[in-house]
Design a protein around this motif. Structure first.
Motif, PDB file in Angstrom:
ATOM      1  N   GLN A 121       0.851  -1.192   0.000  1.00  0.00           N
ATOM      2  CA  GLN A 121       0.000   0.000   0.000  1.00  0.00           C
ATOM      3  C   GLN A 121       0.887   1.243   0.000  1.00  0.00           C
ATOM      4  N   LEU A 122       0.488   2.211  -0.812  1.00  0.00           N
ATOM      5  CA  LEU A 122       1.243   3.452  -0.912  1.00  0.00           C
ATOM      6  C   LEU A 122       0.453   4.572  -0.265  1.00  0.00           C
ATOM      7  N   GLN A 123       1.147   5.377   0.525  1.00  0.00           N
ATOM      8  CA  GLN A 123       0.514   6.487   1.220  1.00  0.00           C
ATOM      9  C   GLN A 123       1.191   7.775   0.806  1.00  0.00           C
ATOM     10  N   ALA A 124       0.452   8.611   0.091  1.00  0.00           N
ATOM     11  CA  ALA A 124       0.994   9.885  -0.369  1.00  0.00           C
ATOM     12  C   ALA A 124       0.545  11.001   0.560  1.00  0.00           C
ATOM     13  N   SER A 125       1.411  11.990   0.716  1.00  0.00           N
ATOM     14  CA  SER A 125       1.082  13.140   1.556  1.00  0.00           C
ATOM     15  C   SER A 125       1.915  14.331   1.128  1.00  0.00           C
ATOM     16  N   GLY A 126       1.569  15.489   1.662  1.00  0.00           N
ATOM     17  CA  GLY A 126       2.378  16.670   1.445  1.00  0.00           C
ATOM     18  C   GLY A 126       1.766  17.743   0.566  1.00  0.00           C
ATOM     19  N   GLY A 127       0.609  17.475  -0.001  1.00  0.00           N
ATOM     20  CA  GLY A 127      -0.010  18.476  -0.839  1.00  0.00           C
ATOM     21  C   GLY A 127      -0.514  19.661  -0.030  1.00  0.00           C
ATOM     22  N   GLY A 128      -0.917  20.708  -0.735  1.00  0.00           N
ATOM     23  CA  GLY A 128      -1.429  21.878  -0.056  1.00  0.00           C
ATOM     24  C   GLY A 128      -1.657  23.024  -1.004  1.00  0.00           C
ATOM     25  N   LEU A 129      -2.000  24.152  -0.431  1.00  0.00           N
ATOM     26  CA  LEU A 129      -2.245  25.374  -1.182  1.00  0.00           C
ATOM     27  C   LEU A 129      -1.068  26.307  -0.974  1.00  0.00           C
ATOM     28  N   VAL A 130      -0.422  26.681  -2.069  1.00  0.00           N
ATOM     29  CA  VAL A 130       0.721  27.576  -2.001  1.00  0.00           C
ATOM     30  C   VAL A 130       0.596  28.635  -3.091  1.00  0.00           C
ATOM     31  N   GLN A 131       1.483  29.602  -3.010  1.00  0.00           N
ATOM     32  CA  GLN A 131       1.511  30.634  -4.033  1.00  0.00           C
ATOM     33  C   GLN A 131       2.587  30.302  -5.068  1.00  0.00           C
ATOM     34  N   ALA A 132       2.450  30.879  -6.212  1.00  0.00           N
ATOM     35  CA  ALA A 132       3.445  30.686  -7.260  1.00  0.00           C
ATOM     36  C   ALA A 132       4.823  31.072  -6.734  1.00  0.00           C
ATOM     37  N   PRO A 140       1.258  27.965 -11.335  1.00  0.00           N
ATOM     38  CA  PRO A 140      -0.177  27.621 -11.345  1.00  0.00           C
ATOM     39  C   PRO A 140      -0.477  26.391 -12.182  1.00  0.00           C
ATOM     40  N   GLU A 141       0.278  26.174 -13.247  1.00  0.00           N
ATOM     41  CA  GLU A 141       0.034  25.007 -14.099  1.00  0.00           C
ATOM     42  C   GLU A 141       0.454  23.698 -13.449  1.00  0.00           C
ATOM     43  N   ASP A 142       1.087  23.771 -12.286  1.00  0.00           N
ATOM     44  CA  ASP A 142       1.407  22.556 -11.532  1.00  0.00           C
ATOM     45  C   ASP A 142       0.221  22.095 -10.686  1.00  0.00           C
ATOM     46  N   THR A 143      -0.827  22.889 -10.650  1.00  0.00           N
ATOM     47  CA  THR A 143      -2.007  22.531  -9.866  1.00  0.00           C
ATOM     48  C   THR A 143      -2.621  21.246 -10.397  1.00  0.00           C
ATOM     49  N   ALA A 144      -2.764  20.275  -9.503  1.00  0.00           N
ATOM     50  CA  ALA A 144      -3.302  18.970  -9.880  1.00  0.00           C
ATOM     51  C   ALA A 144      -3.367  18.086  -8.644  1.00  0.00           C
ATOM     52  N   VAL A 145      -4.030  16.970  -8.812  1.00  0.00           N
ATOM     53  CA  VAL A 145      -3.933  15.896  -7.821  1.00  0.00           C
ATOM     54  C   VAL A 145      -2.726  15.050  -8.207  1.00  0.00           C
ATOM     55  N   TYR A 146      -1.846  14.863  -7.269  1.00  0.00           N
ATOM     56  CA  TYR A 146      -0.617  14.106  -7.510  1.00  0.00           C
ATOM     57  C   TYR A 146      -0.762  12.710  -6.922  1.00  0.00           C
ATOM     58  N   TYR A 147      -0.387  11.723  -7.732  1.00  0.00           N
ATOM     59  CA  TYR A 147      -0.490  10.323  -7.330  1.00  0.00           C
ATOM     60  C   TYR A 147       0.886   9.679  -7.371  1.00  0.00           C
ATOM     61  N   CYS A 148       1.208   8.912  -6.345  1.00  0.00           N
ATOM     62  CA  CYS A 148       2.420   8.114  -6.427  1.00  0.00           C
ATOM     63  C   CYS A 148       2.045   6.700  -6.867  1.00  0.00           C
ATOM     64  N   ALA A 149       2.967   6.070  -7.526  1.00  0.00           N
ATOM     65  CA  ALA A 149       2.727   4.740  -8.059  1.00  0.00           C
ATOM     66  C   ALA A 149       4.022   3.951  -8.041  1.00  0.00           C
ATOM     67  N   ALA A 150       3.894   2.643  -8.056  1.00  0.00           N
ATOM     68  CA  ALA A 150       5.071   1.782  -8.036  1.00  0.00           C
ATOM     69  C   ALA A 150       4.911   0.668  -9.053  1.00  0.00           C
ATOM     70  N   GLY A 199      -4.455  10.124  -4.059  1.00  0.00           N
ATOM     71  CA  GLY A 199      -3.909  11.379  -4.535  1.00  0.00           C
ATOM     72  C   GLY A 199      -3.751  12.393  -3.424  1.00  0.00           C
ATOM     73  N   THR A 200      -2.886  13.339  -3.660  1.00  0.00           N
ATOM     74  CA  THR A 200      -2.729  14.477  -2.765  1.00  0.00           C
ATOM     75  C   THR A 200      -2.812  15.739  -3.608  1.00  0.00           C
ATOM     76  N   LEU A 201      -3.641  16.667  -3.191  1.00  0.00           N
ATOM     77  CA  LEU A 201      -3.946  17.839  -4.001  1.00  0.00           C
ATOM     78  C   LEU A 201      -2.904  18.935  -3.797  1.00  0.00           C
ATOM     79  N   VAL A 202      -2.391  19.405  -4.911  1.00  0.00           N
ATOM     80  CA  VAL A 202      -1.472  20.548  -4.915  1.00  0.00           C
ATOM     81  C   VAL A 202      -2.167  21.678  -5.663  1.00  0.00           C
ATOM     82  N   THR A 203      -2.330  22.799  -4.998  1.00  0.00           N
ATOM     83  CA  THR A 203      -2.954  23.972  -5.608  1.00  0.00           C
ATOM     84  C   THR A 203      -1.982  25.132  -5.528  1.00  0.00           C
ATOM     85  N   VAL A 204      -1.680  25.686  -6.685  1.00  0.00           N
ATOM     86  CA  VAL A 204      -0.745  26.803  -6.758  1.00  0.00           C
ATOM     87  C   VAL A 204      -1.501  28.025  -7.261  1.00  0.00           C
ATOM     88  N   SER A 205      -1.565  29.024  -6.431  1.00  0.00           N
ATOM     89  CA  SER A 205      -2.272  30.246  -6.820  1.00  0.00           C
ATOM     90  C   SER A 205      -1.298  31.243  -7.432  1.00  0.00           C
TER      91      SER A 205
END
Length: 124
Positions: free
Chosen positions: A1-12, A86-96, A117-123
């Motif tokens: 099982q893979l556990q992803a973390s670390g996403g958040g809302l940040v500024q450019a 801002p174009e990096d905004t997405a849900v990020y998934y890790c995979a193996a 997934g972990t959501l990364v939002t770049v304003s």
């Protein structure tokens, strides 16, 4: 099982570090990748690391900004994302994937194991 973390809302221009930890098994002899999916778009390859060799691969749009690393002791991989856009905004998934060849490392269907997934939002 893979556990992803670390996403958040940040500024450019800000940075984030995503983590992906494996439980129940080791990443040995696996390739671990990060993919992302923005709203209304297909999932795309971001980066990958070959666990045993440490070789890394990046899509062109993140080269020089993102760095993939691994911690053998913690059985965890990290994606350091700097100078976020801002174009990096997405849900990020890790995979193996086990036994993957280099030419397939950017193909999502090559990966058998996926984390949530972990959501990364770049304003801007």
């Amino acid at each position: 099982q893979l556990q992803a973390s670390g996403g958040g809302l940040v500024q450019a221009g800000d940075s984030l570090r995503l983590s992906c930890a494996a439980s129940g098994r080791t990443f040995r002899r696996f390739a671990t990748g990060w993919f992302r999916q923005a709203p209304g778009q297909e999932r795309e390859f971001v980066a990958a690391i070959m666990w045993d060799s440490g070789s890394t691969y990046y899509t062109d749009s993140v080269k020089g900004r993102f760095t993939f690393s691994r911690d053998r002791a913690k059985n965890t991989v990290y994606l350091q994302m700097n100078n976020l856009k801002p174009e990096d905004t997405a849900v990020y998934y890790c995979a193996a994937a086990q036994g993957i060849i280099t030419s397939s490392i950017g193909i999502s269907s090559s990966y058998a194991y996926w984390g949530q997934g972990t959501l990364v939002t770049v304003s801007s």
